[in-house]
Design an enzyme around this catalytic site. Structure first.
Site, PDB file in Angstrom:
ATOM      1  N   ASP A 109      21.913  42.896   7.707  1.00 29.24           N
ATOM      2  CA  ASP A 109      22.132  42.094   8.921  1.00 29.24           C
ATOM      3  C   ASP A 109      20.845  42.030   9.909  1.00 29.24           C
ATOM      4  O   ASP A 109      19.778  42.390   9.458  1.00 29.24           O
ATOM      5  CB  ASP A 109      23.304  42.783   9.516  1.00 29.24           C
ATOM      6  CG  ASP A 109      22.908  43.977  10.530  1.00 29.24           C
ATOM      7  OD1 ASP A 109      21.643  44.720   9.896  1.00 29.24           O
ATOM      8  OD2 ASP A 109      23.477  44.209  11.166  1.00 29.24           O
TER       9      ASP A 109
ATOM     10  N   ASP B 276      19.489  42.823  12.508  1.00 30.87           N
ATOM     11  CA  ASP B 276      18.709  44.026  13.038  1.00 30.87           C
ATOM     12  C   ASP B 276      18.583  44.951  12.058  1.00 30.87           C
ATOM     13  O   ASP B 276      17.936  46.307  12.212  1.00 30.87           O
ATOM     14  CB  ASP B 276      19.074  44.538  14.447  1.00 30.87           C
ATOM     15  CG  ASP B 276      20.699  45.359  14.125  1.00 30.87           C
ATOM     16  OD1 ASP B 276      21.199  45.128  12.970  1.00 30.87           O
ATOM     17  OD2 ASP B 276      21.113  45.643  15.342  1.00 30.87           O
TER      18      ASP B 276
ATOM     19  N   SER C  57      23.333  43.116  16.716  1.00 31.18           N
ATOM     20  CA  SER C  57      23.703  43.485  15.172  1.00 31.18           C
ATOM     21  C   SER C  57      24.083  42.165  14.490  1.00 31.18           C
ATOM     22  O   SER C  57      23.427  41.210  14.177  1.00 31.18           O
ATOM     23  CB  SER C  57      24.830  44.269  15.195  1.00 31.18           C
ATOM     24  OG  SER C  57      24.659  45.150  14.006  1.00 31.18           O
TER      25      SER C  57
ATOM     26  N   ASP D 194      20.247  47.312  10.374  1.00 28.02           N
ATOM     27  CA  ASP D 194      20.767  48.476  10.336  1.00 28.02           C
ATOM     28  C   ASP D 194      22.141  48.582   9.735  1.00 28.02           C
ATOM     29  O   ASP D 194      22.571  49.723   9.518  1.00 28.02           O
ATOM     30  CB  ASP D 194      20.859  49.182  11.861  1.00 28.02           C
ATOM     31  CG  ASP D 194      21.934  48.277  12.687  1.00 28.02           C
ATOM     32  OD1 ASP D 194      22.579  47.353  11.901  1.00 28.02           O
ATOM     33  OD2 ASP D 194      22.388  48.742  13.712  1.00 28.02           O
TER      34      ASP D 194
END
Length: 454
Positions: free
Chosen positions: A416, A418, A261, A420
């Site tokens: 960010d 990834d 993340s 999400d």
């Protein structure tokens, strides 16, 4: 990554790696060009064939220089002039290159999964792939912590805990670090869980732009296929919401996302999703962890029923983008007014060197939004060179983006690594201020409520 760093654009060819092949017996090393993932091509065996491109010779020279001045270097690689063949193919005093680097545990197991990853290559399951650069770095990392009891204890004091967020931690050697061996063991546990519920399971796997993410994703795919589970593997860094969507769209039984993340570059992680595309709940996490804990770190396993590893089809991306477009809620039925308003909107966007770039850019394009991008943060780069802590909920994350925010800019958006989570800065009294997640959520909710009540 290795070829790009060694010889620049001359060898920066997508999906093509230079590597060494090591037999399960650790006694033969061969150099070759590996065309990943479909098949081996231009494999040179015990020496070079005629007409080898200069770029390949440069790579071999760089690999040659990577090995310290020992007889073992002369044994396995071309001479420095890159013109003669491998000197010989016999072991020196019974020592193999694997033993030299202290890597026997890493390649001592046959992974049947490699056959499905390499395609129909003969005996591909007997040839685990290890890159010389990786071997050298593993050896160097082990040497660096030698005698450091505190560091050794931290790395090996326990297994990584598997929770609703799966695994997450620093990358490196040790049972308490993210590495290929830990990923393989976790995936064996996930496979056990899936096979306890499905006779023939199907899994979607995605990964972000971090160092090691693609490698870990391919390791997970190989383990699952060796257990008779079919895998759809994205062939490029992919946002978490796309993986979640693909699980439902392809009617898969679960999914895996390799990501840490918004953590710093030293971290990576391993998330598991259920057949709804949801991150697993605590009950499922506990069950999977029980299966993982029953597995050793090194084991041989070959299933009678092999699974497949296939590239996630391109139409999944288009289906996702169409689904996103279907969520658009215009404030008026006047299509021309909507187009003009969106065209006049000035947005600065940054993917923070992450997986959201192509998807967000395409959504902006379809909306017709006036867009400026933060050039320094557009490349997929797991080092996050201009933003060491790529969390869009931190104000300092917008430092580079603010340089692009001119007088006409209305809003700054960051996703960010990834993709999400999203961060937003908007103008207030002529200055940009960061909106918290609560602020953004309330504004979107108010907009939706106004539309449905007007």
């Amino acid at each position: 990554e290795m070829t790009s760093s060694l010889v620049g654009s001359e060898m920066c060819i997508r999906d093509r790696l230079w590597g060494v092949m090591i037999t399960p017996d650790n006694d033969v090393v061969q150099t070759g060009i590996i065309n990943w993932p479909s098949h081996l091509c231009s494999f040179t065996g015990n020496g070079y064939t005629s007409g080898v491109p200069d770029g390949y010779r440069k790579v071999n020279s760089a690999l040659y220089d990577l090995i310290p001045e020992t007889d073992i270097r002369k044994q396995w690689f071309l001479s420095p002039d890159n013109k003669s063949s491998l000197i010989d193919n016999e072991q020196i005093e019974g020592t193999s290159i694997v033993e030299y680097f202290g890597l026997t545990p890493y390649v001592n197991t046959k992974f049947g999964a490699y056959q499905s990853i390499f395609g129909n290559t003969t005996n591909a399951s007997d040839w685990p792939l290890m890159r010389v650069e990786e071997m050298y770095l593993i050896k160097a990392e082990a040497e660096a912590i030698k005698g450091n009891e505190e560091e050794i204890y931290d790395r090996f004091c326990r297994d990584m805990t598997f929770g609703t967020s799966g695994l997450r931690g620093k990358m490196g050697l040790g049972t308490n670090r993210m590495n290929r061996i830990v990923v393989r063991r976790a995936t064996m546990g996930v496979a056990d869980y899936l096979l306890s519920k499905h006779e023939r399971a199907k899994v979607v796997i995605g990964y972000d732009t971090r160092a090691g993410s693609e490698s870990y994703a391919r390791e997970a795919a190989g383990v699952l296929s060796s257990r008779g589970i079919d895998v759809s593997l994205f062939n490029e860094p992919t946002p978490v919401p796309v993986v979640s969507f693909a699980i439902r769209y392809m009617k898969a039984d679960g999914g895996i996302m390799i990501t840490a993340s918004h953590n710093p570059k030293e971290y990576n992680g391993y998330k598991v999703y259920d057949h709804f595309g949801n991150q697993i709940d605590d009950l499922k996490a506990r069950r999977i962890e029980e299966y993982i804990n029953k597995r050793p770190y090194f084991e041989e396993f070959e299933s009678a029923a092999k699974g497949t590893v296939e590239e996630c089809p391109p139409h999944v991306k288009e289906a996702y983008l169409a689904a996103v477009a279907g969520q658009f809620l215009p404030w008026t039925d006047d299509a021309e007014e909507v187009r003009k308003a969106l065209r006049d909107l000035n947005v600065v966007y940054t993917p923070l060197n992450g997986a959201g770039r192509d998807y967000a850019m395409e959504v902006f394009r379809r909306l017709g939004v006036g867009l400026t991008v933060v050039r320094e943060q557009m490349d997929r780069d797991g080092d996050f060179p201009t933003c060491p802590k790529p969390n869009p909920e931190r104000e300092e994350t917008f430092r580079e983006a603010l340089k692009y925010a001119e007088g006409e800019t209305d809003i700054i958006i960051a996703t960010d690594p990834d993709s999400d989570r999203m961060g937003v800065m908007a103008k207030k009294d002529g200055k940009f201020c960061r909106l918290t997640g609560d602020h953004a959520g309330i504004l979107m909710l108010e907009y939706v409520c106004l539309l449905y009540t007007s």
